[in-house]
Motif scaffolding. Structure first.
Motif, PDB file in Angstrom:
ATOM      1  N   LEU A  12     -67.786  20.474  -6.364  1.00 26.10           N
ATOM      2  CA  LEU A  12     -67.567  21.425  -5.277  1.00 26.10           C
ATOM      3  C   LEU A  12     -66.704  20.763  -4.210  1.00 26.10           C
ATOM      4  N   ILE A  13     -65.501  21.288  -3.980  1.00 27.68           N
ATOM      5  CA  ILE A  13     -64.589  20.677  -3.013  1.00 27.68           C
ATOM      6  C   ILE A  13     -64.580  21.515  -1.737  1.00 27.68           C
ATOM      7  N   PRO A  14     -64.913  20.918  -0.608  1.00 26.31           N
ATOM      8  CA  PRO A  14     -64.925  21.671   0.654  1.00 26.31           C
ATOM      9  C   PRO A  14     -63.533  21.836   1.238  1.00 26.31           C
ATOM     10  N   GLY A  15     -63.446  22.569   2.346  1.00 25.70           N
ATOM     11  CA  GLY A  15     -62.180  22.782   3.023  1.00 25.70           C
ATOM     12  C   GLY A  15     -61.935  21.763   4.121  1.00 25.70           C
ATOM     13  N   THR A  16     -60.916  22.015   4.910  1.00 24.10           N
ATOM     14  CA  THR A  16     -60.525  21.112   5.989  1.00 24.10           C
ATOM     15  C   THR A  16     -61.685  20.841   6.938  1.00 24.10           C
ATOM     16  N   LEU A  17     -61.922  19.578   7.202  1.00 21.96           N
ATOM     17  CA  LEU A  17     -62.965  19.130   8.124  1.00 21.96           C
ATOM     18  C   LEU A  17     -64.350  19.638   7.746  1.00 21.96           C
ATOM     19  N   GLY A  67     -63.490  25.179  -5.432  1.00 19.57           N
ATOM     20  CA  GLY A  67     -62.973  24.711  -4.155  1.00 19.57           C
ATOM     21  C   GLY A  67     -62.768  25.865  -3.207  1.00 19.57           C
ATOM     22  N   LEU A  68     -62.957  25.596  -1.916  1.00 21.50           N
ATOM     23  CA  LEU A  68     -62.769  26.611  -0.874  1.00 21.50           C
ATOM     24  C   LEU A  68     -61.656  26.177   0.061  1.00 21.50           C
ATOM     25  N   SER A  69     -60.687  27.058   0.276  1.00 20.43           N
ATOM     26  CA  SER A  69     -59.574  26.833   1.193  1.00 20.43           C
ATOM     27  C   SER A  69     -58.790  25.590   0.761  1.00 20.43           C
ATOM     28  N   MET A  70     -58.726  24.545   1.580  1.00 23.06           N
ATOM     29  CA  MET A  70     -58.060  23.322   1.137  1.00 23.06           C
ATOM     30  C   MET A  70     -58.680  22.815  -0.153  1.00 23.06           C
ATOM     31  N   GLY A  71     -59.977  23.015  -0.320  1.00 24.27           N
ATOM     32  CA  GLY A  71     -60.635  22.614  -1.559  1.00 24.27           C
ATOM     33  C   GLY A  71     -60.098  23.352  -2.766  1.00 24.27           C
ATOM     34  N   GLY A  72     -59.750  24.627  -2.606  1.00 23.57           N
ATOM     35  CA  GLY A  72     -59.146  25.374  -3.702  1.00 23.57           C
ATOM     36  C   GLY A  72     -57.752  24.884  -4.032  1.00 23.57           C
ATOM     37  N   ILE A  73     -56.980  24.531  -3.001  1.00 25.69           N
ATOM     38  CA  ILE A  73     -55.645  23.970  -3.216  1.00 25.69           C
ATOM     39  C   ILE A  73     -55.750  22.646  -3.968  1.00 25.69           C
ATOM     40  N   LEU A  74     -56.729  21.826  -3.578  1.00 31.23           N
ATOM     41  CA  LEU A  74     -56.954  20.565  -4.292  1.00 31.23           C
ATOM     42  C   LEU A  74     -57.411  20.815  -5.724  1.00 31.23           C
ATOM     43  N   ALA A  75     -58.218  21.845  -5.936  1.00 30.23           N
ATOM     44  CA  ALA A  75     -58.665  22.172  -7.292  1.00 30.23           C
ATOM     45  C   ALA A  75     -57.470  22.502  -8.188  1.00 30.23           C
ATOM     46  N   LEU A  76     -56.485  23.208  -7.652  1.00 27.21           N
ATOM     47  CA  LEU A  76     -55.297  23.532  -8.446  1.00 27.21           C
ATOM     48  C   LEU A  76     -54.504  22.271  -8.775  1.00 27.21           C
ATOM     49  N   SER A  77     -54.471  21.315  -7.845  1.00 15.59           N
ATOM     50  CA  SER A  77     -53.802  20.050  -8.136  1.00 15.59           C
ATOM     51  C   SER A  77     -54.558  19.268  -9.205  1.00 15.59           C
ATOM     52  N   ILE A  78     -55.875  19.241  -9.113  1.00  9.86           N
ATOM     53  CA  ILE A  78     -56.687  18.577 -10.138  1.00  9.86           C
ATOM     54  C   ILE A  78     -56.424  19.198 -11.500  1.00  9.86           C
ATOM     55  N   PHE A 158     -58.727  14.442   9.847  1.00 11.81           N
ATOM     56  CA  PHE A 158     -58.035  15.693  10.149  1.00 11.81           C
ATOM     57  C   PHE A 158     -56.520  15.508  10.104  1.00 11.81           C
ATOM     58  N   ARG A 159     -56.019  14.395  10.660  1.00 10.67           N
ATOM     59  CA  ARG A 159     -54.574  14.136  10.590  1.00 10.67           C
ATOM     60  C   ARG A 159     -54.100  14.111   9.139  1.00 10.67           C
ATOM     61  N   ARG A 160     -54.815  13.359   8.307  1.00  9.59           N
ATOM     62  CA  ARG A 160     -54.401  13.243   6.901  1.00  9.59           C
ATOM     63  C   ARG A 160     -54.460  14.600   6.197  1.00  9.59           C
ATOM     64  N   GLN A 161     -55.506  15.359   6.449  1.00  8.85           N
ATOM     65  CA  GLN A 161     -55.641  16.658   5.801  1.00  8.85           C
ATOM     66  C   GLN A 161     -54.553  17.626   6.261  1.00  8.85           C
ATOM     67  N   ALA A 162     -54.247  17.618   7.556  1.00  5.90           N
ATOM     68  CA  ALA A 162     -53.213  18.508   8.076  1.00  5.90           C
ATOM     69  C   ALA A 162     -51.850  18.182   7.467  1.00  5.90           C
ATOM     70  N   ILE A 163     -51.526  16.912   7.333  1.00  2.14           N
ATOM     71  CA  ILE A 163     -50.243  16.514   6.740  1.00  2.14           C
ATOM     72  C   ILE A 163     -50.210  16.868   5.256  1.00  2.14           C
ATOM     73  N   ALA A 164     -51.317  16.652   4.562  1.00  3.80           N
ATOM     74  CA  ALA A 164     -51.377  16.992   3.135  1.00  3.80           C
ATOM     75  C   ALA A 164     -51.159  18.483   2.925  1.00  3.80           C
ATOM     76  N   LEU A 165     -51.739  19.301   3.783  1.00  8.95           N
ATOM     77  CA  LEU A 165     -51.547  20.751   3.672  1.00  8.95           C
ATOM     78  C   LEU A 165     -50.117  21.146   4.040  1.00  8.95           C
ATOM     79  N   ARG A 166     -49.574  20.511   5.050  1.00  8.86           N
ATOM     80  CA  ARG A 166     -48.194  20.815   5.468  1.00  8.86           C
ATOM     81  C   ARG A 166     -47.202  20.560   4.343  1.00  8.86           C
ATOM     82  N   ASP A 167     -47.393  19.465   3.623  1.00  8.75           N
ATOM     83  CA  ASP A 167     -46.415  19.025   2.619  1.00  8.75           C
ATOM     84  C   ASP A 167     -46.811  19.384   1.188  1.00  8.75           C
ATOM     85  N   ARG A 168     -47.808  20.220   1.022  1.00  7.55           N
ATOM     86  CA  ARG A 168     -48.318  20.495  -0.321  1.00  7.55           C
ATOM     87  C   ARG A 168     -47.288  21.208  -1.188  1.00  7.55           C
ATOM     88  N   PRO A 169     -47.332  20.962  -2.504  1.00  2.16           N
ATOM     89  CA  PRO A 169     -46.426  21.672  -3.411  1.00  2.16           C
ATOM     90  C   PRO A 169     -46.894  23.112  -3.645  1.00  2.16           C
TER      91      PRO A 169
END
Length: 244
Positions: A12-17, A67-78, A158-169
């Motif tokens: 289960l992958i959570p979202g930002t923060l 995954g939820l929100s950022m967690g869902g985006i990470l799930a697609l990368s996984i 939060f900084r790392r997560q925000a940058i990862a979301l900004r630059d995500r494919p």
């Protein structure tokens, strides 16, 4: 980590923060049938690198993945990186597209605001008001939890997560290749990730089931736990993707 033969491994992958408390209603309700694991999301400011770190954290060779929100985006990368490890996929309140250019430009402002206010005020005054369904008042208990999770996560994460979301494919081009049984779930009042995103996901993932919850906002797992649990049970009952 040894999984009970009668219990299904569920990542289960959570979202930002957010942390495992985002999934607490599901972990409690499904405890008899799943062995749940919630990873840390603080290893990198690169989305695909963060996804690889989650794969390293996962205690099983194969698992169902939600995954939820950022967690869902990470799930697609996984799923792009290690499809052979994923038995089922669930995407909650998830945007499959790259960050819009106008939103990219605002990420630095988000970070600066969090630095200026501190995580407690930023979570309470900026984040928490975005999560209820449009037109609904904040739930004080949910706001308290959002603040507590943000305080625990901290500014550096939060900084790392925000940058990862900004630059995500952009993940949309790979949706047609997903073969895992997939649950796509959102609230019709989600202001951060609109239902139209989920219609797109459900239309482009071949084996997807769409669930839209009435009167629910961005944190569906907390705002409609009974309905989310019901959808997860039905998803877990679907036959797993065969091993590759």
């Amino acid at each position: 980590m040894q999984t009970d033969a009668k219990r299904q491994p569920l990542l289960l992958i959570p979202g930002t923060l957010c942390d495992e408390r985002l999934w607490a209603p599901q972990i409690e309700a499904l405890g008899d049938r799943v062995e749940a694991f919630v990873p840390r999301l603080d290893a990198s400011d690169d989305l695909d690198t963060l996804a690889r770190d989650i794969l390293d954290q996962a205690p099983w060779p194969r698992f169902s993945l939600a995954g939820l929100s950022m967690g869902g985006i990470l799930a697609l990368s996984i799923l792009r990186q290690a499809p052979e490890r994923v038995e089922r996929l669930a995407l909650f309140n998830t945007n499959p597209f790259a960050e819009a250019l106008e939103r990219q430009a605002l990420r630095a402002d988000d970070i600066a605001q969090a630095e200026a206010l501190g995580m407690t005020r930023y979570a309470r005054e900026v984040l928490a008001p975005l999560y209820p369904a449009e037109g609904d008042a904040e739930d004080p208990e949910h706001t308290k939890l959002v603040v507590a999770m943000a305080e625990r996560g901290g500014l550096d994460a939060f900084r790392r997560q925000a940058i990862a979301l900004r630059d995500r494919p952009d993940a949309s081009a790979g949706l047609a290749a997903i073969t895992q049984p997939t649950l796509v779930l959102c609230g019709d009042g989600d202001r951060l990730c609109l239902p139209s995103r989920h219609l797109y996901l459900a239309e482009h993932i071949p084996n997807a089931e769409l669930v839209i919850l009435e009167g629910v906002g961005h944190l569906s797992t907390l705002q409609a736990p009974a309905a989310v649990n019901q959808a997860l049970v039905a998803w877990l009952d679907r036959p797993a993707s065969p091993e590759i």
